[in-house]
Scaffold this motif. Structure first.
Motif: not given
Lengths: 448, 250
Positions: A308-319, A338-339, A366-369
């Motif tokens: 799972a990949q999450i990309t925050h590109t703008k302000p004030n977002c939540q994941s 991946r955040i 196998k875990t890779k945060p």
């Protein structure tokens, strides 16, 4: 060196096949689907079938899958009688609008939904390109980039059909839309599923996705779904994975969210030999929110890989990300989260957690945060645990007269409960709860 | 009901109990007192079958049967109950689900009909009143977010639901304020019958003001060094454990 040869050999089969069927694609598919094919195929060949040397596939070895001689599902499978609404993925009481895909193809016998609010489109992707070429052109392949993953490239090169869902501006779709993906063939088959979902500004929709097999042949499915969620729009996206254990599911879901949008992506993986869930989310507008939940109960030699990949590109977002696995026997699990918080994404809240219970010494996890933070005013946390059943708790339950096996079951249920409770459709939540309980109890065996 | 003969128990290779003898009859209340580290909790835990506690020698019979051969769940179903010193939190298991399962496992064992959800809830409300437990706690996960006092009340509440023949209260008074202590003691006393027995394991005399023992035993260095009536507890309260230590050469 040997790895290189293997890689060449395996993709060679696909190269020969691509050259063979290209003519058919050009003849039968609309331009929008044909245009990106050659580049996609080049991207596939240059990257090759991923080996474990590829960081993104380090713990999921696909070489055995790609070595198998699958037939390709380039024609829609004939639909028979039994494909009616009675097939419901063991979710019996859910009131949904059901459509089927078979081997990735949108089923032409799907009911036409007259009851839909005006402007909603739910049809085959191929048909959508014919009827609304501009709409598809605008979105198709824009999120699923062929140069970033060989399997996405392979999917795009072979894409012929799938479902297309369009929800117009400010439309509330009350009844969830359930898409049941079935696999059925007389031979071992490789299937390509290509789906597109466009949710316009201010629309609200719940989707339930099921992945099932109808017979015992080996399958490998390569599914790519691109989802666009407009400003102020809401999407709940529930996936239930229940294929037999001789099937492999490579499931790519790309979601791009605009301002103030909210998405919940929830996956329950119960059966299936090898499952790779690739979830890639781009928070592209301020105040958008994504909640990702995943739960897997695996045994025998099942393999689950949540990437799972999450990309925050703008302000004030939540994941938020929460993944929980229960691994028994020789089951193997992988989690890569991946955040990525980009420079402009100030005031980001991003949380990620992966917890695992191993029931035997033979199961592996196998875990890779991962956190990549380029902004300076953010709140982020991540963590992972791999453990066994808590013996203190087990003993406590036993001193209250509860049989050891039953106590273990209660504890495993409790462990995954945190994920199940995030299902907002009550009937679905109860049914998944029941299925999981049966699954943990051994009363819900693989259908093979 | 319970007979312990010459019991030796070790934990992680260290001998903790060194020859315990104890006889408990229906209707009796026994207090086990002693300084920290004397083996009180070990005795409580070995009775409910915690596997880390290894019985080296000796025997325990419970209604004529060899207790040491029984699984923890069967000991419970046959009426042995431990109120834990540190009750565990069980995230994700609701109180109602846990208690209903527990009660019905007991009923099944006795060949009784299992309670329906409705019947169980009725029973639950009744027993909650007994220990003055807030009904809101029934909707939570087991012990999750409970205060120390609430956890202890929850133990006695479970005891009320299961109606054991032999209840063992392991340091039930620790961490309780006086109101909670009274509520807990009230619950224990209300459950007292001529058929059941109670073992109260405690460091302090305080709880024994409310749960009055028939016998007081002092455990020291893994042995019962003194047994007497309830007046022994008062003597210990007054003089502390030092005189016991002196008498027993340490």
């Amino acid at each position: 060196m040997s790895a290189l040869i293997e890689k060449t050999d395996l993709s060679l089969r696909y190269t020969i096949h691509y050259n063979k069927v290209k003519e058919q694609f050009l003849r039968e598919s609309p331009l929008t689907l044909n245009a990106p094919r050659d580049k996609a195929f080049c991207d596939f060949v240059s990257q090759g079938i991923p080996t474990t040397e590829n960081e993104n596939y380090k713990y999921t070895n696909l070489q055995p899958q790609f070595s198998h001689e699958f037939k390709f599902a380039h024609q829609p499978e004939k639909v028979e009688q039994y494909l009616n609404e009675k097939f419901n993925c063991d979710i019996t009481q859910l009131d949904t609008q059901i459509v089927f895909t078979i081997n990735g193809w949108y089923c032409q016998r799907n009911k036409k939904y007259e009851l839909f609010p005006e402007g909603i489109i739910l049809c085959s992707l191929k048909e959508a390109v014919m009827n609304n070429p501009d709409l598809i052109e605008k979105y198709y392949t824009k999120l699923a980039k062929t140069e970033e993953d060989p399997l996405v490239a392979l999917n795009t090169a072979f894409a012929q059909d799938g479902y297309f869902l369009y929800i117009p501006k400010n439309t509330d779709v009350e009844k969830p839309i359930q898409i049941i993906n079935l696999l059925k063939s007389d031979e071992d088959t490789y299937t390509t599923h290509r789906n597109l979902v466009v949710i316009e500004e201010g629309a609200n929709i719940k989707m339930v996705l099921c992945h099932n097999t109808l017979n015992n042949n080996k399958y490998m499915s390569n599914s790519v779904t691109e989802i666009y969620v407009g400003t102020n729009a809401n999407l709940d996206y529930y996936t239930i994975q229940n294929q037999h254990n001789d099937s492999s599911l490579l499931n790519f879901v790309f979601i791009q969210q605009e301002k103030n949008s909210k998405v919940t992506a929830h996956t329950s993986s119960l059966h299936g030999g090898l499952i790779r869930n690739n979830l890639k989310i781009i928070l592209n507008g301020e105040n958008s929110e994504i909640n990702v939940f995943g739960m897997a109960v695996m045994d025998s030699s099942q393999h689950i890989d949540n990437f799972a990949q999450i990309t925050h590109t703008k302000p004030n977002c939540q994941s938020n990300q929460l993944y929980k696995n229960v691994l028994d026997n020789f089951a193997t699990g992988v989690f890569s989260g991946r955040i990525h918080v980009m420079r402009d994404a100030q005031k980001t809240n991003a949380f990620q957690r992966n917890n695992n219970i191993m029931l035997t010494d033979n199961a592996t996890m196998k875990t890779k945060p991962q956190l990549i933070i380029d902004a300076d005013d953010v709140k982020c946390s991540h963590g992972a645990t791999v453990g066994q059943i808590d013996e203190e708790v087990l003993f406590y339950l036993r001193t209250r007269g509860i049989e050891e096996s039953k106590a273990r079951l209660m504890m495993m249920n409790a462990f995954v409960h945190e994920v199940i409770q995030e299902i907002k459709i009550e009937v679905l939540r109860e049914q998944i709860n029941e299925l999981v309980e049966k699954r943990l109890n051994g009363e819900y065996p693989n259908k093979k | 009901m319970l007979t312990i003969k010459n019991l030796y128990v070790s934990v992680e290779g260290m001998e903790i109990l060194k020859g315990i003898n104890l006889e408990i009859k229906p209707g009796e209340v026994h207090a086990i007192m002693g300084p920290n580290g004397s083996g009180k909790s070990t005795l409580a835990n070995v009775l409910v079958g915690k596997k880390e506690y290894e019985v080296i020698s000796g025997e325990i019979t419970y209604f004529g049967d060899n207790l040491l051969k029984m699984s923890p769940e069967n000991r419970a179903r046959k009426g042995i109950f431990l109120s834990f010193q540190y009750p565990v939190e069980i995230q994700g298991v609701s109180m109602v689900n846990f208690l209903k399962t527990s009660v019905n496992e007991h009923r099944k064992y006795r060949g009784e009909k299992e309670l329906t959800a409705g019947e169980f809830l009725k029973l639950m409300r009744e027993k909650m009143d007994l220990v003055d437990m807030h009904t809101k706690l029934a909707n939570r996960s087991v012990n999750e977010g409970f205060s120390g006092g609430e956890k202890k009340k929850n133990e006695i509440f479970q005891m009320a639901l299961l109606e054991p023949k032999l209840a063992i209260l392991d340091e039930t008074d620790s961490g309780l304020d006086i109101d909670a202590l009274k509520a807990v003691a009230h619950g224990v006393n209300a459950l007292k019958t001529p058929e059941n027995a109670t073992i109260v394991v405690t460091h302090y005399q305080r709880l024994l003001d409310y749960i009055v023992p028939d016998y007081v035993h002092v455990l020291y260095h893994g042995k019962i060094v003194k047994s007497a009536g309830k007046e022994l507890a008062l003597e210990l309260e007054e003089k502390g454990y030092d005189w016991i230590k002196k008498e027993n050469g340490n």
